[in-house]
Scaffold this motif. Structure first.
Motif, PDB file in Angstrom:
ATOM      1  N   THR B  94       0.832  -1.204   0.000  1.00 47.09           N
ATOM      2  CA  THR B  94       0.000   0.000   0.000  1.00 47.09           C
ATOM      3  C   THR B  94       0.866   1.254   0.000  1.00 47.09           C
ATOM      4  N   SER B  95       1.912   1.217   0.801  1.00 48.84           N
ATOM      5  CA  SER B  95       2.804   2.366   0.935  1.00 48.84           C
ATOM      6  C   SER B  95       3.486   2.670  -0.403  1.00 48.84           C
ATOM      7  N   ILE B  96       3.948   1.622  -1.075  1.00 51.15           N
ATOM      8  CA  ILE B  96       4.635   1.817  -2.358  1.00 51.15           C
ATOM      9  C   ILE B  96       3.668   2.360  -3.411  1.00 51.15           C
ATOM     10  N   ILE B  97       2.487   1.761  -3.503  1.00 53.64           N
ATOM     11  CA  ILE B  97       1.512   2.203  -4.509  1.00 53.64           C
ATOM     12  C   ILE B  97       1.094   3.653  -4.235  1.00 53.64           C
ATOM     13  N   THR B  98       0.809   3.932  -2.962  1.00 51.24           N
ATOM     14  CA  THR B  98       0.440   5.301  -2.589  1.00 51.24           C
ATOM     15  C   THR B  98       1.544   6.270  -2.993  1.00 51.24           C
ATOM     16  N   GLY B  99       2.774   5.892  -2.688  1.00 48.00           N
ATOM     17  CA  GLY B  99       3.924   6.742  -2.991  1.00 48.00           C
ATOM     18  C   GLY B  99       4.058   6.995  -4.484  1.00 48.00           C
ATOM     19  N   LEU B 100       3.932   5.941  -5.293  1.00 46.63           N
ATOM     20  CA  LEU B 100       4.083   6.084  -6.740  1.00 46.63           C
ATOM     21  C   LEU B 100       3.018   7.005  -7.318  1.00 46.63           C
ATOM     22  N   VAL B 101       1.765   6.808  -6.884  1.00 47.45           N
ATOM     23  CA  VAL B 101       0.682   7.649  -7.389  1.00 47.45           C
ATOM     24  C   VAL B 101       0.909   9.110  -6.966  1.00 47.45           C
ATOM     25  N   LEU B 102       1.393   9.246  -5.737  1.00 49.85           N
ATOM     26  CA  LEU B 102       1.584  10.580  -5.181  1.00 49.85           C
ATOM     27  C   LEU B 102       2.617  11.384  -5.976  1.00 49.85           C
ATOM     28  N   ILE B 103       3.743  10.762  -6.330  1.00 46.77           N
ATOM     29  CA  ILE B 103       4.765  11.540  -7.052  1.00 46.77           C
ATOM     30  C   ILE B 103       4.405  11.687  -8.534  1.00 46.77           C
ATOM     31  N   ALA B 104       3.499  10.830  -9.035  1.00 45.38           N
ATOM     32  CA  ALA B 104       3.084  10.960 -10.435  1.00 45.38           C
ATOM     33  C   ALA B 104       1.984  12.004 -10.592  1.00 45.38           C
ATOM     34  N   ALA B 105       1.122  12.128  -9.559  1.00 50.43           N
ATOM     35  CA  ALA B 105      -0.034  13.021  -9.662  1.00 50.43           C
ATOM     36  C   ALA B 105       0.364  14.462  -9.366  1.00 50.43           C
ATOM     37  N   ASN B 106      -0.593  15.345  -9.600  1.00 47.87           N
ATOM     38  CA  ASN B 106      -0.353  16.756  -9.260  1.00 47.87           C
ATOM     39  C   ASN B 106      -0.280  16.917  -7.738  1.00 47.87           C
ATOM     40  N   PRO B 107       0.575  17.831  -7.282  1.00 40.03           N
ATOM     41  CA  PRO B 107       0.701  18.023  -5.834  1.00 40.03           C
ATOM     42  C   PRO B 107      -0.436  18.869  -5.268  1.00 40.03           C
ATOM     43  N   ASP B 108      -1.672  18.510  -5.559  1.00 37.24           N
ATOM     44  CA  ASP B 108      -2.801  19.265  -5.023  1.00 37.24           C
ATOM     45  C   ASP B 108      -3.753  18.305  -4.297  1.00 37.24           C
ATOM     46  N   PHE B 109      -4.872  18.851  -3.858  1.00 38.81           N
ATOM     47  CA  PHE B 109      -5.822  18.025  -3.112  1.00 38.81           C
ATOM     48  C   PHE B 109      -6.258  16.810  -3.927  1.00 38.81           C
ATOM     49  N   PHE B 110      -6.520  17.046  -5.221  1.00 43.42           N
ATOM     50  CA  PHE B 110      -7.013  15.968  -6.058  1.00 43.42           C
ATOM     51  C   PHE B 110      -5.968  14.858  -6.208  1.00 43.42           C
ATOM     52  N   GLY B 111      -4.700  15.258  -6.378  1.00 44.88           N
ATOM     53  CA  GLY B 111      -3.622  14.279  -6.500  1.00 44.88           C
ATOM     54  C   GLY B 111      -3.471  13.448  -5.240  1.00 44.88           C
ATOM     55  N   ILE B 112      -3.548  14.122  -4.104  1.00 44.51           N
ATOM     56  CA  ILE B 112      -3.444  13.398  -2.833  1.00 44.51           C
ATOM     57  C   ILE B 112      -4.607  12.430  -2.676  1.00 44.51           C
ATOM     58  N   ALA B 113      -5.792  12.881  -3.060  1.00 48.05           N
ATOM     59  CA  ALA B 113      -6.965  12.015  -2.969  1.00 48.05           C
ATOM     60  C   ALA B 113      -6.773  10.780  -3.842  1.00 48.05           C
ATOM     61  N   GLN B 114      -6.214  10.967  -5.034  1.00 44.38           N
ATOM     62  CA  GLN B 114      -5.950   9.826  -5.919  1.00 44.38           C
ATOM     63  C   GLN B 114      -5.021   8.815  -5.241  1.00 44.38           C
ATOM     64  N   ALA B 115      -3.977   9.343  -4.607  1.00 50.52           N
ATOM     65  CA  ALA B 115      -3.013   8.469  -3.942  1.00 50.52           C
ATOM     66  C   ALA B 115      -3.668   7.696  -2.788  1.00 50.52           C
ATOM     67  N   VAL B 116      -4.491   8.405  -2.024  1.00 52.21           N
ATOM     68  CA  VAL B 116      -5.168   7.762  -0.887  1.00 52.21           C
ATOM     69  C   VAL B 116      -6.072   6.641  -1.392  1.00 52.21           C
ATOM     70  N   VAL B 117      -6.853   6.949  -2.436  1.00 57.34           N
ATOM     71  CA  VAL B 117      -7.757   5.935  -2.979  1.00 57.34           C
ATOM     72  C   VAL B 117      -6.953   4.746  -3.497  1.00 57.34           C
ATOM     73  N   ALA B 118      -5.862   5.024  -4.205  1.00 57.65           N
ATOM     74  CA  ALA B 118      -5.038   3.940  -4.751  1.00 57.65           C
ATOM     75  C   ALA B 118      -4.530   3.047  -3.628  1.00 57.65           C
ATOM     76  N   GLY B 119      -4.106   3.674  -2.520  1.00 54.70           N
ATOM     77  CA  GLY B 119      -3.600   2.885  -1.384  1.00 54.70           C
ATOM     78  C   GLY B 119      -4.678   2.013  -0.778  1.00 54.70           C
ATOM     79  N   VAL B 120      -5.851   2.601  -0.553  1.00 54.89           N
ATOM     80  CA  VAL B 120      -6.938   1.834   0.078  1.00 54.89           C
ATOM     81  C   VAL B 120      -7.393   0.713  -0.854  1.00 54.89           C
TER      82      VAL B 120
END
Lengths: 508, 335
Positions: B94-120
């Motif tokens: 979960t940590s790795i997937i969240t991390g990968l999505v996080l650095i690929a996405a925009n550093p905004d609320f929407f990007g963080i939300a994408q990372a959180v969803v990907a992790g869950v």
């Protein structure tokens, strides 16, 4: 019969925390007699025999064996004196063979080495004597419960025995094995062994016991000669109730067919069987063990592998091959198993949770359980069935057998069920709870439900059912109704065409 | 025919009870946790006064959030009579997937939300796989989740190449680890929501009842019309989803995607639940017990840190506690 006392207990008292299990109880066993101990659950039967077997020490009272004072220090000590007991909780080691178990603690040796061949021969002889079809080399852990019980009995009788204690010996046995056990006991009697015998089964009692001692609430009620006291007197002594109150009068079933079973079969166990059950009818399924009666009941509920056929419930046809208990319950049919502890109840959960587990759908509002409503319905059921529980939120496992059975039955009552299948509804429970359940079944039918009962107890077969389907080795041998249901007829059809030995077949 | 009657029992006789059974009843009601908590507070409170300072307890409250969430997940599965050994490596993946999505996405609320969803979702997929293998194929939970532990751990290492993922946008940790709403720390809000939802599920829904019934006696549950396989499947799925939540939260706390995150969690979460009175046999236990058990373990670790007991020794203590908890469980439930 010689009236010489072999084992005598005077003024035996024993208390456990919160309960006076025995209160100055008297008991006397003569050499060469079968002496039954009778009482409801909790009457103190088990405690008394445990005291007599040395596995419990009484708080006060005196035991004499063969006229001499005998203070039994332990079950082992009692065994050395020739008192041997077979209890319901078995004491065999699963990882050892039958022969090893029979000689456990008293192995025969020569020069420090085990005499295995000799012990196997003796074990074989002991098993043959009681008609147990078990190899001395079989691992006990791989035996069926009935076989294990036979081994236990063989163990008790393989060595010198003066007093043999049997605690509900036939509960786990098939009829054939039970017959061998009775023959063995007759043989032991002739050799002057005294046999103490606990049972719930009246039919066995009269076939088997010479005298009967009755306990109630831990107290001694009396000792009676079996041939001088009838069943209704015994029940009155045990319960303080009259016998005619036991089986309620049946009402006439209605005409509408509630369940139609067509060509029900179970691969290798049951040939095609068809029958109908009407509204308000109590329909018995009888037969010896292995006759397929339980298989038939389980097939109707979708829990028997290899089942085929169709069931029509209030006009809706259901194929049995691929049906689940969940689907059958939704269709209004529920099966309540014979082994309530193994299959009937979640013992570690509360009375409430067990009672409503099958009807939560009706108790849910917007996805959540309506707990106040749930509690209300459970309380109604507790009152209606006279369920004795300190709290409806207490664990089901601590309740008595009869109370557990009522909790299990409530599970079906709280759902939208109109075809009830009870498998050995009253097995191993006390008379008072049985009476409650008989009345309950009668009322259930009177309200329009169809009730199917898998039965072994002859009294129930004779008195509880409108019609009885008799099975023998997977074949339907009779469908008796009303006045045709007699003990002779039922026994006759138990054995198919073969007419049974009438001497063994005569009951009360 | 001799007949006689005896006088009724005296009330005093009925009340007499032995001391052992009193202890047994207390333990049966509350478990061994209160006892251990008293010992913990007495010992560490005496040696190190800072242990009981509000600031320290608040810190422990935040540190314990992660183990609490996983212990709650573990409890759901324990109640069905199983357990989940894959929670640790599930957190790592979960940590790795969240991390990968996080650095690929925009550093905004929407990007963080994408990372959180990907992790869950990652945790949920792992849970669903566990549930499928256990319920459909009837594989023992021990083997199924042990295999999954290896699979998820391997996947985390393969995807990350064995190195942590850095350079997260600072908003990620600022929100989920150190952020707060009206003075309430974000981890507390998350754990509060998790506990509330799981409480409602276990105590107020059919599914919750079914979990207890399946764990208590699967045969009886089946004959009562309980969908046993479906209940098992969703138990593992729900546990996986919660583990995913814990993985995301933990990733925010450490501020990087870590392929070795959560290695000690399987043992600790089982220990926490059993200390809190959840039965290893299934069918018995409460959510509150598991939460308090997890809090206790973290509080204990904190105390040992304060008086400078090494983390190696702490591992030994955790193992010993697990054994004590299991022995107590057997004693209480008479197995």
């Amino acid at each position: 019969m010689t009236p010489k006392p072999l084992l005598r207990a005077e003024e035996i008292s024993k208390r456990f925390p919160g309960v006076q299990a025995l209160d100055r109880v008297e008991f006397e066993l003569r050499a060469g007699e079968v002496h039954a101990v009778l009482g409801e659950n909790g009457a103190g039967k088990s405690t008394l025999v445990k005291v007599l077997a040395g596995s419990l020490q009484p708080d006060s009272g005196r035991l004499t064996l063969g006229g001499r004072d005998a203070t039994l220090k332990s079950a082992h000590h009692a065994a050395e004196l020739g008192i041997r007991a077979v209890f319901q909780e078995l004491s065999l080691v699963g990882q050892l063979t039958v022969a090893e178990n029979l000689f456990l603690g008293r192995e025969m040796t020569r020069g420090g080495l085990l005499r295995k061949r000799r012990m196997q021969e003796l074990a074989r002889a002991a098993l043959d004597r009681i008609g147990a079809k078990v190899s001395p080399n079989a691992l006990v852990g791989e035996l069926s419960p009935a076989q294990r019980h036979m081994v236990e009995i063989a163990k008790a009788t393989a060595h010198d025995v003066r007093v043999l204690i049997l605690d509900e010996p036939t509960a786990a046995l098939a009829s054939e094995e039970a017959r061998h056990l009775f023959e063995l006991c007759a043989d032991l009697k002739r050799r002057g062994v005294g046999i103490i015998y606990i049972t719930h089964r009246f039919d066995e009692l009269y076939r088997f016991a010479d005298r009967i001692t009755i306990l109630r609430d831990g107290r001694y009620v009396g000792t009676f000669d079996a041939d001088q006291v009838d069943r209704s007197r015994l029940i009155t002594h045990m319960t303080g109730r009259e016998f005619r109150e036991i089986f309620p009068a049946l009402q006439t079933p209605r005409n509408k067919v509630r369940l139609q079973a067509k060509d029900i079969s179970v691969t290798g166990r049951l040939a095609k069987t068809s029958f109908e059950v009407r509204e308000g009818e109590i329909f018995g399924i009888a037969g010896l063990d292995g006759s397929g009666k339980t298989d038939l009941a389980r097939a109707l509920f979708g829990v028997q592998s290899g089942a085929q056929g169709t069931v029509t419930l209030d006009g809706v046809e259901i194929k049995l091959q691929r049906v689940s208990p969940r689907a059958m319950i939704r269709s209004g049919l529920m099966y309540l198993p014979g082994d309530r502890r193994k299959e009937g109840l979640v013992l570690c959960r509360s009375v409430v949770e067990n009672m409503t587990i099958s009807s939560l759908k009706h108790l849910s509002r917007a996805g959540f359980i309506a707990k106040a409503e749930e509690r209300r319905r459970v309380q109604i059921m507790v009152d209606r069935l006279r369920i004795k529980t300190p709290s409806i939120f207490g664990r089901t496992g601590v309740l008595s057998g009869g109370t557990q059975q009522k909790v299990m039955v409530s599970k079906a009552l709280l759902g939208a069920i109109n075809v009830f299948i009870f498998d050995e509804l009253t097995q191993g429970i006390d008379v008072a709870a049985k009476v409650d359940l008989y009345h309950f079944v009668r009322d259930l039918a009177a309200s329009g439900a169809a009730v199917i009962m898998v039965l072994s107890d002859m009294a129930e077969i004779l008195n509880l059912c409108h019609r009885v389907l008799v099975l023998c080795r997977g074949q339907t041998t009779a469908l008796l109704s009303g006045g045709e249901i007699s003990e002779a007829a039922v026994l006759h059809h138990y054995f198919g065409e073969k007419i049974p030995n009438t001497e063994n077949a005569i009951g009360a | 025919m001799p007949e006689q009657t005896a006088p009724p029992l005296g009330a005093a006789e009925m009340l007499a009870d032995s001391g052992a059974s009193v202890l047994h009843r207390i333990l049966a009601r509350v478990g061994i946790l209160p006892l251990l908590m008293v010992v913990l507070i007495a010992i560490f409170g005496t040696i190190e006064p800072r242990f009981l300072a509000w600031q320290n307890i608040r810190t422990v409250g935040i540190q314990s959030v992660y183990l609490i969430i996983v212990s709650v997940a573990q409890t759901i599965v324990l109640l069905t009579g199983g357990f989940d050994l894959s929670v640790g490596s599930s957190i790592a993946l979960t940590s790795i997937i969240t991390g990968l999505v996080l650095i690929a996405a925009n550093p905004d609320f929407f990007g963080i939300a994408q990372a959180v969803v990907a992790g869950v979702v990652t945790g949920t997929v792992i849970g669903a796989a566990n549930g499928g293998v256990v319920s459909v194929f009837g594989v023992s939970p021990f083997i199924a989740t042990l295999a999954m532990m290896s699979i998820a751990s391997g996947a985390a290492l393969v995807i990350s190449g064995g190195v942590p993922i850095f350079n997260f946008p600072s908003e990620f940790s600022d929100t989920l680890a150190t952020g707060s709403v009206l003075g309430v720390p974000a981890p507390w809000i998350v754990v509060g929501v998790v506990i509330l939802l799981v409480y409602l599920t276990l105590s107020w829904t059919r599914f919750g009842r079914y979990l207890y019934a399946v764990g208590g006696n699967a045969d009886a549950a089946h004959l009562s019309g309980v969908p046993v396989k479906r209940s098992l499947f969703f138990a593992y799925l729900l546990a996986g989803a919660l583990t995913g939540v814990a993985g995301v939260m933990l990733t925010a706390r450490v501020g990087s995607g870590e392929p070795n995150l959560g290695a000690t969690v399987p043992l600790e979460s089982i220990a926490a639940a059993v200390l809190g009175g959840v039965s290893l046999g299934g069918g018995e236990g409460t959510l509150l017990g598991a939460v308090l058990g997890a809090f206790f373990l973290v509080f204990l670790r904190n105390g040992m840190d304060l008086i400078r007991i090494s983390s190696y020794v702490q591992m030994i203590v955790t193992g010993v506690l697990l054994i004590i908890a299991i022995v107590a469980d057997r004693y209480i439930h008479g197995r």
